[in-house]
Structures are given as structure tokens and as C-alpha cells.
Design a protein around this motif. Structure first.
Motif, short mmCIF file in Angstrom:
data_model
loop_
_atom_site.label_atom_id
_atom_site.label_comp_id
_atom_site.label_asym_id
_atom_site.label_seq_id
_atom_site.Cartn_x
_atom_site.Cartn_y
_atom_site.Cartn_z
N SER A 29 34.38 35.31 43.64
CA SER A 29 33.30 36.02 42.94
C SER A 29 33.50 37.53 43.04
O SER A 29 33.26 38.27 42.08
CB SER A 29 31.95 35.61 43.53
N PHE A 30 33.94 37.99 44.22
CA PHE A 30 34.20 39.42 44.41
C PHE A 30 35.37 39.86 43.54
O PHE A 30 35.33 40.93 42.92
CB PHE A 30 34.50 39.70 45.88
N ILE A 31 36.43 39.05 43.49
CA ILE A 31 37.62 39.40 42.70
C ILE A 31 37.27 39.53 41.23
O ILE A 31 37.65 40.50 40.56
CB ILE A 31 38.73 38.36 42.92
N TYR A 32 36.50 38.57 40.69
CA TYR A 32 36.15 38.62 39.27
C TYR A 32 35.22 39.80 38.96
O TYR A 32 35.34 40.43 37.90
CB TYR A 32 35.50 37.30 38.83
N LYS A 33 34.32 40.11 39.89
CA LYS A 33 33.44 41.28 39.70
C LYS A 33 34.27 42.55 39.71
O LYS A 33 34.05 43.46 38.88
CB LYS A 33 32.39 41.31 40.80
N ALA A 34 35.26 42.63 40.62
CA ALA A 34 36.12 43.82 40.70
C ALA A 34 36.94 43.97 39.42
O ALA A 34 37.16 45.09 38.94
CB ALA A 34 37.03 43.72 41.91
N LEU A 35 37.38 42.87 38.84
CA LEU A 35 38.12 42.92 37.57
C LEU A 35 37.21 43.43 36.45
O LEU A 35 37.61 44.27 35.64
CB LEU A 35 38.68 41.54 37.23
N ARG A 36 35.97 42.90 36.40
CA ARG A 36 35.03 43.34 35.35
C ARG A 36 34.72 44.83 35.48
O ARG A 36 34.58 45.53 34.47
CB ARG A 36 33.73 42.52 35.43
N ASN A 37 34.63 45.30 36.72
CA ASN A 37 34.29 46.71 36.96
C ASN A 37 35.51 47.63 36.93
O ASN A 37 35.38 48.83 37.19
CB ASN A 37 33.59 46.86 38.32
N LYS A 38 36.68 47.05 36.65
CA LYS A 38 37.94 47.81 36.61
C LYS A 38 38.32 48.41 37.97
O LYS A 38 39.03 49.39 38.04
CB LYS A 38 37.90 48.91 35.55
N ASP A 39 37.80 47.80 39.05
CA ASP A 39 38.24 48.21 40.38
C ASP A 39 39.64 47.65 40.66
O ASP A 39 40.33 48.13 41.56
CB ASP A 39 37.26 47.72 41.45
N ILE A 40 40.00 46.63 39.91
CA ILE A 40 41.36 46.11 39.94
C ILE A 40 41.89 46.20 38.51
O ILE A 40 41.29 45.65 37.59
CB ILE A 40 41.42 44.65 40.43
N ARG A 41 42.99 46.89 38.33
CA ARG A 41 43.53 47.10 36.99
C ARG A 41 44.95 46.56 36.88
O ARG A 41 45.72 46.62 37.84
CB ARG A 41 43.53 48.59 36.63
N LEU A 42 45.26 46.03 35.73
CA LEU A 42 46.60 45.52 35.43
C LEU A 42 47.23 46.44 34.40
O LEU A 42 46.72 46.58 33.28
CB LEU A 42 46.53 44.08 34.90
N ASN A 43 48.33 47.08 34.80
CA ASN A 43 49.05 48.01 33.92
C ASN A 43 48.12 49.07 33.34
O ASN A 43 48.20 49.45 32.16
CB ASN A 43 49.74 47.24 32.78
N GLY A 44 47.19 49.53 34.20
CA GLY A 44 46.31 50.62 33.83
C GLY A 44 45.07 50.20 33.07
O GLY A 44 44.21 51.04 32.78
N GLY A 45 44.96 48.93 32.70
CA GLY A 45 43.82 48.50 31.89
C GLY A 45 43.02 47.38 32.54
O GLY A 45 43.33 46.91 33.63
N LYS A 46 42.00 46.96 31.80
CA LYS A 46 41.12 45.91 32.28
C LYS A 46 41.82 44.56 32.14
O LYS A 46 42.61 44.34 31.22
CB LYS A 46 39.82 45.92 31.47
N ALA A 47 41.52 43.64 33.06
CA ALA A 47 42.11 42.31 33.02
C ALA A 47 41.03 41.28 33.34
O ALA A 47 40.02 41.59 33.97
CB ALA A 47 43.25 42.21 34.03
#
Length: 314
Positions: A29-47
């Protein structure tokens, strides 16, 4: 912050699974929230997390260092130090490269531990490799019984694990065993049957129900023990179920020598005379584990080189 560049060995994984291996203490749940918030980025963008990683991809984790340290866990993404284990007590290495190990397992050694605190071939090879990298933990990809000797494949990388697991699951690899059995067997056989499991006895029996199996075998050498005929069979394991070879051959009236569980008990043979002898991978590579000494002494006329492509040529 943390930057991670995807290497060849990490390619092919789903992004969310890979992140879970990096952020060991983070719930999904934390990982998916971080992806939505762009705290984790793939190649500079949202994933979204469903992306399949390729070599050269870059991940950016935008968390305060203190928070990141908690999410990574005590060891972080670094290699763990495994306890020292003498590998020669567990196996002999038949082949090794930067992706995998093909090991010749010794009798009495578990392929994978069944209880915490046990040391199996898996732990021995993990120790030999120096442990995992925090994102993938090397492991064995096929198992053989404790008292069966021979080939076990061990993946050092995620890419190798995927390749080997797919090959075993899809039956694109070919696995051959040497089985010394009681009785005089002549000819080639390929048969299907059904295995029924008896959990209370940790056994399987050939019956009319259960999971379908398929096994092929042919005689390769003949001998006698105390006046009783015995035969060395080359067995191709077409399906791969627990105790398949032992139960299938016993049901044909030719149990494996030294196998008390399936009717092969014989003086002088404290374990089943079953050996995982040859593995052929989908890319054509062939690996062999030398014939065990006791089996070699019994069947001196066996031509090991003659086993090719599933056919024994005397």
C-alpha cells in the motif's frame, strides 16, 4: 534520495515486485501510494508499478534519508554476509557462470530446508555465492529427494531463475536419471499413470486418480546381486512430481534398489540407487553428474557417453 540503475540481471521484473525487494520494510500500500505521489519515479516520470523493467532503466526514490533507511531495512540493498559452510559437504559444482550453478548434490542432503534452522543445499550454495544483493536472493530451481544424488540447478540472478523455472514448468528442459532397480528389465517404455498422495506416510501410490504423470525408461546395463537380477535404467522424467520415478517403477514391479519406502530394501544399500544424471536446457547445453561410485561398481559395462537426446546407445 536513492538512485537505482537496472542491470541486466534485474531486467524482466515487474516494477512493483522489484521495489518490494529494495524497500523490504515497505508494505505494498505504501509502495503504490509512493508511485502515485511520484515519490518513486521510473526514468524521471510517473509509474504504476505494472511496468516491466529493462536494462538501463533508472529508479529514483525521493524520501528523506532517515525514512529511506527505515524502509530499506537493516541490511539495505547491500549483500548479506552468509554463515560459512563447507560446500564440499553438500555438493560438487559441475558448472558455474555469472548466472547459475549446476551442482551434483550428495546423498543425505536436502535440496531446500523444510524447517527453520536446517542447512540445505540451497543455504550452502547461497553461502558460497556470498548471499543475495537485497533485491534477489539466489536459490535452487528444482528439487530432488534427500537421498537421491545428482543435478540441481541454482540461479544466481533473477533472469536465470526465470529462465530455469520457465524451462522446468513448460517442460522445455529434459531431465534424465539413472535408476538401479530390482528385476530384469529389457526394452524401452513410455507410460502415463496417476499418482495419489498419502500425506500420513509421505508417500505416493500409482492408482486411478490423482495427478497425471508420464515417465520413460529403458535398460542400459544388467547385473546380479546375490543371484537376483538387477537392471540399470535410464529414466526420462517427463513430468516432475514428488517420488514419481520411485513410485512408478515400484508399481511396475521393479522398485529402486535400496528404497525401503517403495519395496526396494536390499542389504548393502542404505539408500535408494537413484541419480539425477543429465540435464539438457532449452538452449541445448548439456550437463552431467558422474555416476555414483556404488552404482558404477555394480554396472561396470554402462556407457555413460552413450546417453544422448533421451536414447541410450550401447
Amino acid at each position: 534520495m536513492l538512485n537505482v540503475r537496472i542491470q541486466k540481471n534485474d531486467a524482466g521484473q515487474r516494477l512493483d515486485k522489484f521495489i518490494g525487494r529494495v524497500l523490504k520494510k515497505a508494505p505494498l500500500s505504501f509502495i503504490y501510494k509512493a508511485l502515485r505521489n511520484k515519490d518513486i519515479r521510473l526514468n524521471g516520470g510517473k509509474a504504476t508499478g505494472k511496468e516491466i523493467l529493462t536494462e538501463g532503466d533508472e529508479l529514483l526514490f525521493r524520501f528523506p534519508d532517515a525514512r529511506l533507511s527505515d524502509l530499506l531495512g537493516e541490511e539495505g540493498p547491500q549483500k548479506k554476509t552468509a554463515p560459512a559452510i563447507r560446500l564440499s559437504d553438500y555438493c560438487t559444482i559441475v558448472y558455474e557462470d555469472d548466472q547459475m550453478i549446476i551442482a551434483d548434490k550428495k546423498a543425505g542432503v536436502l535440496s531446500q530446508r523444510s524447517e527453520a534452522g536446517e542447512t540445505s543445499l540451497n543455504e550452502a550454495l547461497l553461502s558460497y555465492c556470498g548471499g543475495g544483493d537485497g533485491r534477489y536472493t539466489p536459490s535452487v530451481c528444482n528439487r530432488i529427494d534427500r537421498n537421491t544424488t545428482g543435478l540441481v540447478a541454482f540461479a544466481k540472478t533473477y533472469a536465470a531463475a526465470r529462465m530455469l523455472s520457465d524451462a522446468f514448468r513448460d517442460r522445455n528442459s529434459r531431465k534424465y536419471y539413472l535408476a538401479a532397480v530390482i528385476g530384469d528389465v529389457r526394452g524401452k517404455f513410455r507410460e502415463k499413470a496417476f499418482l495419489e498422495k498419502d500425506s500420513s506416510e509421505n508417500m505416493v501410490t500409482v492408482g486411478k486418480d490423482g495427478c497425471e504423470i508420464e515417465t520413460a525408461w529403458e535398460d542400459a546395463a544388467h547385473a546380479q546381486i546375490g543371484g537376483r537380477p538387477v537392471t540399470l535404467l535410464v529414466v526420462e522424467l517427463i513430468t516432475g512430481k514428488t517420488h514419481q520415478i520411485r513410485a512408478h517403477l515400484a508399481a511396475k514391479g521393479t522398485p529402486v534398489i535400496g528404497d525401503p519406502k517403495y519395496g526396494g530394501k536390499m542389504p548393502g544399500f542404505p539408500r535408494q540407487m537413484l541419480h539425477s544424471y543429465m540435464l539438457i536446457l532449452p538452449d541445448g547445453r548439456v550437463f552431467r553428474a558422474p555416476m555414483p561410485r556404488q552404482m558404477r561398481r555394480l554396472f561396470k559395462d554402462f556407457n555413460e557417453i552413450g546417453v544422448v537426446g533421451g536414447t541410450h546407445q550401447a
